[in-house]
Design a protein around this motif. Structure first.
Motif, PDB file in Angstrom:
ATOM      1  N   ILE A  16       0.839  -1.214   0.000  1.00  0.00           N
ATOM      2  CA  ILE A  16       0.000   0.000   0.000  1.00  0.00           C
ATOM      3  C   ILE A  16       0.868   1.257   0.000  1.00  0.00           C
ATOM      4  N   ALA A  87      -3.427  -1.268  -5.102  1.00  0.00           N
ATOM      5  CA  ALA A  87      -2.686  -1.339  -3.842  1.00  0.00           C
ATOM      6  C   ALA A  87      -3.465  -2.164  -2.838  1.00  0.00           C
ATOM      7  N   THR A  89      -5.113  -5.220  -0.552  1.00  0.00           N
ATOM      8  CA  THR A  89      -5.805  -6.488  -0.772  1.00  0.00           C
ATOM      9  C   THR A  89      -6.914  -6.303  -1.800  1.00  0.00           C
ATOM     10  N   ILE A  92     -11.115  -5.426  -1.392  1.00  0.00           N
ATOM     11  CA  ILE A  92     -11.433  -4.577  -0.242  1.00  0.00           C
ATOM     12  C   ILE A  92     -11.569  -3.151  -0.773  1.00  0.00           C
ATOM     13  N   SER A  93     -12.829  -2.722  -0.985  1.00  0.00           N
ATOM     14  CA  SER A  93     -13.116  -1.455  -1.671  1.00  0.00           C
ATOM     15  C   SER A  93     -12.457  -1.440  -3.042  1.00  0.00           C
ATOM     16  N   ASP A  94     -12.322  -2.571  -3.644  1.00  0.00           N
ATOM     17  CA  ASP A  94     -11.731  -2.721  -4.976  1.00  0.00           C
ATOM     18  C   ASP A  94     -12.514  -3.773  -5.752  1.00  0.00           C
ATOM     19  N   SER A 117      -3.455  -4.440   3.966  1.00  0.00           N
ATOM     20  CA  SER A 117      -4.701  -3.739   3.663  1.00  0.00           C
ATOM     21  C   SER A 117      -4.729  -2.505   4.557  1.00  0.00           C
ATOM     22  N   ALA A 118      -4.993  -1.338   3.955  1.00  0.00           N
ATOM     23  CA  ALA A 118      -4.884  -0.081   4.701  1.00  0.00           C
ATOM     24  C   ALA A 118      -5.789  -0.087   5.936  1.00  0.00           C
ATOM     25  N   PHE A 138     -16.038   3.748   1.845  1.00  0.00           N
ATOM     26  CA  PHE A 138     -16.001   5.212   1.790  1.00  0.00           C
ATOM     27  C   PHE A 138     -17.331   5.782   2.280  1.00  0.00           C
ATOM     28  N   TYR A 163     -12.549   4.340   4.548  1.00  0.00           N
ATOM     29  CA  TYR A 163     -11.555   4.901   3.645  1.00  0.00           C
ATOM     30  C   TYR A 163     -11.975   6.336   3.350  1.00  0.00           C
ATOM     31  N   GLU A 164     -10.983   7.216   3.159  1.00  0.00           N
ATOM     32  CA  GLU A 164     -11.289   8.631   2.989  1.00  0.00           C
ATOM     33  C   GLU A 164     -10.310   9.247   1.992  1.00  0.00           C
ATOM     34  N   LEU A 191       0.022   5.596   5.130  1.00  0.00           N
ATOM     35  CA  LEU A 191       0.541   4.427   5.850  1.00  0.00           C
ATOM     36  C   LEU A 191       1.637   3.727   5.055  1.00  0.00           C
ATOM     37  N   GLU A 218      -3.152   9.553   1.137  1.00  0.00           N
ATOM     38  CA  GLU A 218      -4.224   8.578   1.342  1.00  0.00           C
ATOM     39  C   GLU A 218      -4.549   8.464   2.824  1.00  0.00           C
ATOM     40  N   ILE A 219      -5.842   8.246   3.094  1.00  0.00           N
ATOM     41  CA  ILE A 219      -6.303   8.368   4.482  1.00  0.00           C
ATOM     42  C   ILE A 219      -7.267   7.252   4.873  1.00  0.00           C
TER      43      ILE A 219
END
Ligand code: SAM
Length: 275
Positions: A16, A87, A89, A92-94, A117-118, A138, A163-164, A191, A218-219
């Motif tokens: 990531i 980036a 996993t 996961i939001s992907d 994973s973030a 998100f 995620y933000e 991160l 990235e946040i």
């Protein structure tokens, strides 16, 4: 090609930010597959290049249609194929869950190689309780929808993980300060990268900090669980206030009662006081 890998789908987590965060097995599998399905061939190309690998890349992103999926599935019945995202996993939001579902239904072997994973990195770094957490992707972009989601999740007795994006962090913190003012919040940024930062505090404090220091990068945004489960009185007030901005007291009380399980009449009386 490494002949030892059997045909199928190999879900491979990738770094990531820090390119060192890739497992030995991920490298081995990426070396052994005949194709890599990825969101963006430039981004994955850089990773493969860094690993010294040259592979056929097949674009599989949010716009992929059934025909793209079917072609990939057909390939997986004959050859080992990796799925990676830009980036972290995959899935996961992907993109990817439909691909996995169809692969499983078609009897294709599916395996997943764990890695960064973030959401998990942020959770471990935040110091917030992690015995129970809820990953919620998100937050919505529109303010009302964002506040509704925060209200819906207010009573969940778990740390909330979102995620933000940097441009929206300020609005999200302002909404949290209104809807869930008493909670502990953490902002985990960049991160595994050079400017990694994890800042914790009350939502209003963090909102003020990031208003003065606009964030970049990235946040991940985390909200600690309610102190007195299921719902703090302060949260019910905040939810009522948020609803009263757009609804009558009776409707506001109804919505908050539905979300929290608190008594509708008591909430209605409180809504009248707050109005
Ligand atoms: N699948 C990825 C994963 O497992 O972490 C997440 C993909 S999602 C489309 C991208 C979001 O993840 C970013 O907008 C950000 O919220 C978060 N993210 C990814 N990398 C990050 C990093 N290095 N630091 C903080 N957040 C990150």
């Amino acid at each position: 090609m490494d002949q030892t890998l059997s045909p199928g789908l190999y879900i491979v987590a990738t770094p990531i930010g820090n390119l060192g965060d890739i497992t030995l097995r991920a490298i081995e599998v990426l070396r052994g597959v005949s194709a890599v399905a990825c969101e963006d061939t430039r981004i994955t190309g850089k990773l493969l290049n860094h690993l010294g690998l040259k592979k056929r890349m097949i674009r599989y992103d949010d716009h992929a249609g059934e025909a793209d999926r079917d072609r990939l599935l057909a390939l997986m019945t004959q050859e080992p194929v990796a799925l990676v995202s830009d980036a972290g996993t995959p899935l996961i939001s992907d993109p990817g869950y439909r691909l996995v579902r169809h692969a499983r239904e078609a009897g294709i072997a599916v395996t997943s190689l764990p890695g960064p994973s973030a959401a998990i990195v942020a959770l471990t770094l935040s110091g917030l309780p992690n015995d129970r957490f809820l990953f919620a992707g998100f937050l919505p972009v529109k303010d009302k929808a964002r506040r509704d989601v925060l209200g819906d999740l207010a009573a969940v007795p778990a740390t909330l993980v979102f995620y933000e994006t940097a441009p929206r962090l300020g609005d999200s913190l302002a909404a949290i300060a209104d809807v869930l003012p008493g909670r502990d919040v953490a902002v985990a940024r960049e991160l595994t990268k050079k400017f990694e930062e994890c800042r914790t505090g009350a939502p209003a404090e963090l909102a003020a900090h990031y208003a003065a220091h606009p964030p970049r990068g990235e946040i991940v945004l985390l909200i600690g669980p309610p102190v007195d489960s299921p719902v703090e009185a302060v949260d019910a007030d905040a939810m009522l206030r948020a609803e009263l901005a757009t609804s009558k007291p009776s409707q506001a009380a109804g919505k908050v009662a539905k979300r929290t399980g608190l008594d509708r009449k008591t909430l209605y009386a409180r809504a009248l006081e707050l109005k």
